[in-house]
Each structure stands twice: as structure tokens, then as C-alpha cells.
Write a protein that holds these residues in place. Sequence first.
Motif, PDB file in Angstrom:
ATOM      1  N   GLN A   1     -28.098 -37.355 -70.495  1.00  0.00           N
ATOM      2  CA  GLN A   1     -27.831 -37.989 -71.782  1.00  0.00           C
ATOM      3  C   GLN A   1     -27.754 -36.919 -72.859  1.00  0.00           C
ATOM      4  O   GLN A   1     -28.741 -36.237 -73.149  1.00  0.00           O
ATOM      5  CB  GLN A   1     -28.932 -38.996 -72.133  1.00  0.00           C
ATOM      6  CG  GLN A   1     -28.818 -39.619 -73.521  1.00  0.00           C
ATOM      7  CD  GLN A   1     -27.557 -40.469 -73.680  1.00  0.00           C
ATOM      8  OE1 GLN A   1     -27.084 -41.065 -72.730  1.00  0.00           O
ATOM      9  NE2 GLN A   1     -27.034 -40.514 -74.890  1.00  0.00           N
TER      10      GLN A   1
ATOM     11  N   ARG B   1     -30.679 -42.636 -78.586  1.00  0.00           N
ATOM     12  CA  ARG B   1     -30.014 -41.864 -77.529  1.00  0.00           C
ATOM     13  C   ARG B   1     -30.896 -41.808 -76.282  1.00  0.00           C
ATOM     14  O   ARG B   1     -30.416 -41.968 -75.160  1.00  0.00           O
ATOM     15  CB  ARG B   1     -29.707 -40.445 -78.025  1.00  0.00           C
ATOM     16  CG  ARG B   1     -28.643 -40.364 -79.107  1.00  0.00           C
ATOM     17  CD  ARG B   1     -28.319 -38.910 -79.431  1.00  0.00           C
ATOM     18  NE  ARG B   1     -27.373 -38.813 -80.526  1.00  0.00           N
ATOM     19  CZ  ARG B   1     -27.709 -38.523 -81.793  1.00  0.00           C
ATOM     20  NH1 ARG B   1     -28.983 -38.296 -82.097  1.00  0.00           N
ATOM     21  NH2 ARG B   1     -26.789 -38.456 -82.735  1.00  0.00           N
TER      22      ARG B   1
ATOM     23  N   GLY C   1     -30.057 -43.394 -72.565  1.00  0.00           N
ATOM     24  CA  GLY C   1     -30.062 -42.588 -71.353  1.00  0.00           C
ATOM     25  C   GLY C   1     -30.989 -43.152 -70.294  1.00  0.00           C
ATOM     26  O   GLY C   1     -30.656 -43.180 -69.105  1.00  0.00           O
TER      27      GLY C   1
END
Length: 375
Positions: A135, A154, A158
Amino acid sequence: MSGNELLTPGPDVATELSAPAPGSALQIPPGGTMQQVRGSYSTAVQVQQPRNINGVQTAVLAEARMAGETFYYGWGAGKNLIEGGSIGLAMAMARCWGNCAIETLPVQDTADAWIFTTAFVDLESGCTVSRQFRQSKRSVVYGKHDEERKDDMRFAIGQSKAARNVILSALPKWLKDQAIAHAKRGVREKIEKYINTNGLPGAIEVLMKALKKEGISEDQVLAKFEIASISGMGVDQLVVLRGDLMAIQEGQESVGNLFPDLEGEALSTELQAKLAKKRKAAAAEAPSAESQQQPTTEPEQSAAKGDDYDSQDEKEFRSNYYEAILGATTTKQVEGYRQRAEKAQKDEEISSDTLKAVMGYCADRIEAIKKKSGK
């Protein structure tokens, strides 16, 4: 224990386990419980409720039908369009599969990315599958958030994708494919119900407005399906777009991953220019008497046949309309297709020959619907 480490047991936990005989499951003493075993592999254990594959299938498909667009989305464009399952589908499959665990191993934190390693452990069969997912720390996060919040988002994305990927890799592909098909079928039914009341143009307008709110342009939609006009979309495209919209709204995917970037505008312009060029060439040459008198043999040739008929894009337009009109169940639906075709011809997106063909389809379908209803 052959490289395995048994975690510290609590009350009533089996602390002495005899190695199982070859081909047999690990036995737990009466009244005892099993704690997690950590290592490079997991030994199959005897479970209270063995898995019933038919029951798993029934449960997954029932959830898929109700979940609809939350279970799938598509990325790529044109012939390269690919559909996949969402984290919602993956978790539902794992839950219905039962007697399994999803384990996240320590995350590798590099300068520009997090690397997640996630394992799927089938406790009943002893099968273990692991997958890694990278990620990026620079991936685009939409919305007005501070940088710390964006980093949290984020990381969460991921983590979800790592779990989704390993579950869908470990569990049967046929089950995933069936689940996506059932989810799309449920969405199709909703869309068709809406179209029966509001017409196909109305359904397209509502969905395009929702996509626009997420920053998706009309040109990006055209590029995704490689069509020259929004009027060329049918129910199949709407079903895919509903899944894409849900994935974006829930933060599972970004606009950039599911829709082409600004190159979509160039692609759309290229298709429009291609159609215009072929219409101009067709207008310069009058159809021969032989071609006008030639009997029609295919459904899409119900209208007069001109030179423009050989345009691949025009043929695809007629073919798509023929299939859509053939599937219409009410005269109101057919009328919606007729209006869209008239608008497309007015905007010079299709030729007059193609419009005549569509009008022929509409007339035939309306007659068939009236006969079926006894009117």
C-alpha cells in the motif's frame, strides 16, 4: 512442536497434545479448548460443526443477492474491463466458509509504502495461504482531511485489500464468480424495476449525477466502456457502474483505479470522429438498387440497408439496442429506447439508417408486448 509455538494456556486449555496419526485430525481432550498455534503451517483439528459445502454455497449466494453492488466492482476499459470481488464479498465468503481464520502478520513499514502480509488458515483442512499487499503512502485519498487522517485511511485501505486478496485466493474461484453473478442479478432487478417506472434515460441520468458528485466525468465513463455516447449504455453498463460507485463511496477503491484518466476524453473524441467520418463517407455514396432490394436475414437488418451499415461502431450500436429492446417488458421501456435513439441521431452520433433500424426494433417489440398482454 516441529517449529510451532503453543501460546501460554489458560484455564481448561489442553496443554498436552499427542501428535495425530498420519491422515487423522488432531484430537482435543473432552472439556478442553484449543488455543491458537503460531507457525509456518497449521495442523487440521477436529471441529464441532464440519463444513457443508452445499450449505456454504447457499449462504454465500443468498448474501450476494441481498448485498448487490457492495460485493463487486470493475476496473480497466473496453475489452480489458475486469470485475472483482469487494472486501464485503471476501468477508461474507470467509464467514460462510467457517472454521477458518484470517491472520495479519507484522507490517513492514518502508519509506514509501506499507507491506501487509495476511494469511488465511483453514482450521478444518489445515490449508494455509498467505499473500502480501503493498500500500503506497502516496496513494490519492479524496476528501477534505488532514494528512494524518489520510495516512490512517491509506493504512486501513491497505489492510482491507490484503485481507480481501488472501481470502479470494484461498477460497474456490467458482464460489466467488457465482456470488458476483448473483450480486449483479440483484442489482439488475432493481435497475429494471426503476426503468419500468422512469425509463432507461432516467436511470442513466440519475447514475451519471451520482458519478459526477464523485468527480467522474462523462468522458471517463465513455472511455471505460469504449462507447461514443452515453445514449449507447444499457442495463449491463449500469450494473457495473453501480458497483464502481459503491466501491468509491465506501473508500474501497479510488476513481483513478476504476476509471481511465484524462485520456478518456481523447478516446471519446476519437470514437466520435470515427463515426462522423464514416457517416460522411456513406452520405457521399448512394446505396445501390441491389442493396435496397436485398432481403433482410438478420434481426438488426430490419431497416433499409445503406453503405453506412458496414460501420463497425454503427453495427455495435444497433446490436446493443436490439438486445436491450428485445429484453424490454413494457411499451414505456421501448419508448425510452426510441427517444434515446432519436436524440443520438439528432446529435449526429448515429446515422439515419441506424435510427430507422432502431425504430423497426421498437415497432416490432411494441407489437409483441401488446399481443402478449392481449391489448
